[in-house]
Write a protein that holds these residues in place. Structure first.
Motif, PDB file in Angstrom:
ATOM      1  N   PRO A 236       2.691   5.920   1.092  1.00 26.25           N
ATOM      2  CA  PRO A 236       1.907   7.063   0.584  1.00 26.25           C
ATOM      3  C   PRO A 236       0.713   6.879   1.000  1.00 26.25           C
ATOM      4  O   PRO A 236      -0.308   5.839   0.146  1.00 26.25           O
ATOM      5  CB  PRO A 236       2.627   6.259  -1.053  1.00 26.25           C
ATOM      6  CG  PRO A 236       1.944   5.170  -0.141  1.00 26.25           C
ATOM      7  CD  PRO A 236       3.437   4.787   0.945  1.00 26.25           C
TER       8      PRO A 236
ATOM      9  N   TYR B 290       1.036  13.760  -1.144  1.00 24.48           N
ATOM     10  CA  TYR B 290       2.567  12.659  -0.646  1.00 24.48           C
ATOM     11  C   TYR B 290       3.586  12.805  -1.616  1.00 24.48           C
ATOM     12  O   TYR B 290       4.633  12.761  -1.257  1.00 24.48           O
ATOM     13  CB  TYR B 290       1.727  12.341   0.822  1.00 24.48           C
ATOM     14  CG  TYR B 290       3.219  11.937   1.356  1.00 24.48           C
ATOM     15  CD1 TYR B 290       3.945  12.947   2.432  1.00 24.48           C
ATOM     16  CD2 TYR B 290       3.887  10.289   0.971  1.00 24.48           C
ATOM     17  CE1 TYR B 290       5.642  12.352   3.024  1.00 24.48           C
ATOM     18  CE2 TYR B 290       5.385  10.164   1.652  1.00 24.48           C
ATOM     19  CZ  TYR B 290       5.780  11.553   2.267  1.00 24.48           C
ATOM     20  OH  TYR B 290       7.011  10.871   3.156  1.00 24.48           O
ATOM     21  N   ALA B 291       2.495  12.158  -2.290  1.00 24.96           N
ATOM     22  CA  ALA B 291       3.839  10.520  -3.489  1.00 24.96           C
ATOM     23  C   ALA B 291       4.352  11.474  -4.289  1.00 24.96           C
ATOM     24  O   ALA B 291       5.095  11.700  -4.637  1.00 24.96           O
ATOM     25  CB  ALA B 291       2.857   9.841  -3.744  1.00 24.96           C
TER      26      ALA B 291
ATOM     27  N   LYS C 112      10.032   9.762  -1.020  1.00 26.61           N
ATOM     28  CA  LYS C 112      10.507   8.369   0.169  1.00 26.61           C
ATOM     29  C   LYS C 112      10.755   9.555   1.592  1.00 26.61           C
ATOM     30  O   LYS C 112      11.709  10.453   0.535  1.00 26.61           O
ATOM     31  CB  LYS C 112      11.668   7.346  -0.511  1.00 26.61           C
ATOM     32  CG  LYS C 112      10.748   5.912  -1.182  1.00 26.61           C
ATOM     33  CD  LYS C 112      11.801   5.145  -1.595  1.00 26.61           C
ATOM     34  CE  LYS C 112      11.240   4.130  -1.765  1.00 26.61           C
ATOM     35  NZ  LYS C 112      12.686   2.883  -2.234  1.00 26.61           N
TER      36      LYS C 112
ATOM     37  N   THR D  20       1.428  15.117   6.281  1.00 22.40           N
ATOM     38  CA  THR D  20       0.819  13.658   6.193  1.00 22.40           C
ATOM     39  C   THR D  20       1.597  12.999   7.647  1.00 22.40           C
ATOM     40  O   THR D  20       0.967  12.020   8.105  1.00 22.40           O
ATOM     41  CB  THR D  20       1.811  13.032   4.916  1.00 22.40           C
ATOM     42  OG1 THR D  20       1.131  13.442   3.789  1.00 22.40           O
ATOM     43  CG2 THR D  20       1.461  12.121   4.602  1.00 22.40           C
TER      44      THR D  20
ATOM     45  N   SER E 248      -3.328   2.295   2.298  1.00 22.68           N
ATOM     46  CA  SER E 248      -2.167   3.130   1.796  1.00 22.68           C
ATOM     47  C   SER E 248      -2.035   3.735   0.182  1.00 22.68           C
ATOM     48  O   SER E 248      -2.576   1.890  -0.145  1.00 22.68           O
ATOM     49  CB  SER E 248      -0.249   3.516   1.986  1.00 22.68           C
ATOM     50  OG  SER E 248       0.248   2.408   1.774  1.00 22.68           O
TER      51      SER E 248
ATOM     52  N   VAL F  26       1.309   4.660  -6.915  1.00 22.23           N
ATOM     53  CA  VAL F  26       2.207   5.386  -6.342  1.00 22.23           C
ATOM     54  C   VAL F  26       3.788   5.614  -8.068  1.00 22.23           C
ATOM     55  O   VAL F  26       3.549   6.698  -8.463  1.00 22.23           O
ATOM     56  CB  VAL F  26       3.080   5.141  -5.705  1.00 22.23           C
ATOM     57  CG1 VAL F  26       4.551   6.172  -5.564  1.00 22.23           C
ATOM     58  CG2 VAL F  26       2.035   4.467  -3.697  1.00 22.23           C
TER      59      VAL F  26
ATOM     60  N   ARG G  15       3.679   9.420  -9.828  1.00 17.17           N
ATOM     61  CA  ARG G  15       5.580   9.780 -10.299  1.00 17.17           C
ATOM     62  C   ARG G  15       5.863   9.781 -11.339  1.00 17.17           C
ATOM     63  O   ARG G  15       6.816  10.518 -11.668  1.00 17.17           O
ATOM     64  CB  ARG G  15       6.499   8.367  -9.039  1.00 17.17           C
ATOM     65  CG  ARG G  15       5.923   9.068  -7.729  1.00 17.17           C
ATOM     66  CD  ARG G  15       7.356   8.229  -6.842  1.00 17.17           C
ATOM     67  NE  ARG G  15       6.944   8.999  -5.674  1.00 17.17           N
ATOM     68  CZ  ARG G  15       7.354   7.626  -4.792  1.00 17.17           C
ATOM     69  NH1 ARG G  15       8.585   6.507  -4.924  1.00 17.17           N
ATOM     70  NH2 ARG G  15       7.191   7.812  -3.524  1.00 17.17           N
TER      71      ARG G  15
END
Length: 212
Positions: free
Chosen positions: A115, A120-121, A126, A181, A195, A201, A205
Motif C-alpha cells: 500500500p 491505491y489502498a 489487495k 501504482t 508503505s 490502511v 478502508r
C-alpha cells in the motif's frame, strides 16, 4: 442509463483509455451491465476507433443478442458478474506497467503491490496474481471466478489487470490507480521505500470502503 447511453459511455471511455496509452492495438475489453443483459467490447476491435453500435450485447447465458461478435474474454467477464452480483462493470487492459509487474519473481502472489499510496489502498486494496492461461482459455475464466469472490481487482500473469466496479467510472478509476501504482512500485522496487502501515490502511478502508 438506457442501452444507447451505455454504448456511448463505453465507446467514449474506450477511446480515452486508448488515446492515453493504457492499452494498444486491439487489446483489452470493457463490459457493462444492462437491465436485460450486458454489453462487452467486440473481438478484434480497437478501443481507439470503437463505434457504439459495434459493441456486443449478450444475455446471461453468453448468447449474442446484437452487435459484433464478443471478445474472446467474454466468459471471464461473465464469471466475475456471476460471483460478484454487486459489480456493474469490468475493465480488462494490457497496460504495460501492470503487465511488467506480473512478470517479477518473488513478489507476494496474494498481494502484489504494497500500500504505497492512500488512493491505491482505497480503490484497489489487495491485488492477487492469477496464474497464466492463454487468452480465451476456459480455464482462465474459471480461475478468475475463484479469485473474484474475494477480490474485485486481480492481475493475470503475462496478460494484464481485471477490475470490477459498482459503475464503469469506478472500474476505470481503480484500473488507472492500479497502473499508476504499478509504475510507482517498479520505480522504487530496488530501493528502500515506505508503505502505509496496517493501521493507516485499515483507517482508509473503514472510511472509504471499496464498492465493487
Amino acid at each position: 442509463m438506457n442501452e444507447g447511453q451505455a454504448r456511448k459511455e463505453i465507446a467514449t471511455i474506450a477511446k480515452s483509455i486508448f488515446d492515453r496509452g493504457l492499452t494498444h492495438g486491439s487489446t483489452g475489453n470493457i463490459s457493462l451491465k444492462l437491465s436485460d443483459g450486458w454489453l462487452v467490447t467486440p473481438t478484434g476491435s480497437s478501443m481507439g476507433t470503437l463505434e457504439p453500435e459495434q459493441i456486443s450485447k449478450l444475455d446471461w447465458e453468453g448468447n449474442l443478442l446484437s452487435g459484433n461478435a464478443p471478445s474472446k474474454e467474454a466468459p471471464l467477464h461473465l464469471a466475475v458478474y456471476e460471483e460478484r452480483p454487486s459489480s456493474n462493470a469490468i475493465v480488462h487492459l494490457h497496460s504495460s506497467c501492470s503487465v511488467a509487474l506480473s512478470l517479477i519473481e518473488d513478489l507476494d502472489e496474494h498481494d502484489l503491490i504494497p500500500p504505497l499510496t492512500a488512493y491505491y489502498a482505497m480503490r484497489v486494496g489487495k491485488l492477487p496474481l492469477v496464474p497464466y492461461f492463454a487468452p480465451g482459455d476456459k480455464a482462465l475464466a474459471e480461475t478468475v471466478r475463484r479469485f473474484s469472490g474475494k477480490h474485485h481487482a486481480m492481475l493475470l500473469a503475462h496478460h494484464g489487470p481485471v477490475v470490477a466496479g459498482s459503475s464503469l467510472s469506478a472500474a476505470v478509476d481503480a484500473t488507472e490507480e492500479l497502473e499508476a501504482t504499478a509504475k510507482l512500485f517498479l520505480s522504487v522496487y530496488h530501493h528502500r521505500y515506505k508503505s502505509l502501515t496496517s493501521d493507516e490502511v485499515k483507517e482508509l478502508r473503514d472510511k472509504y470502503p471499496i464498492k465493487a
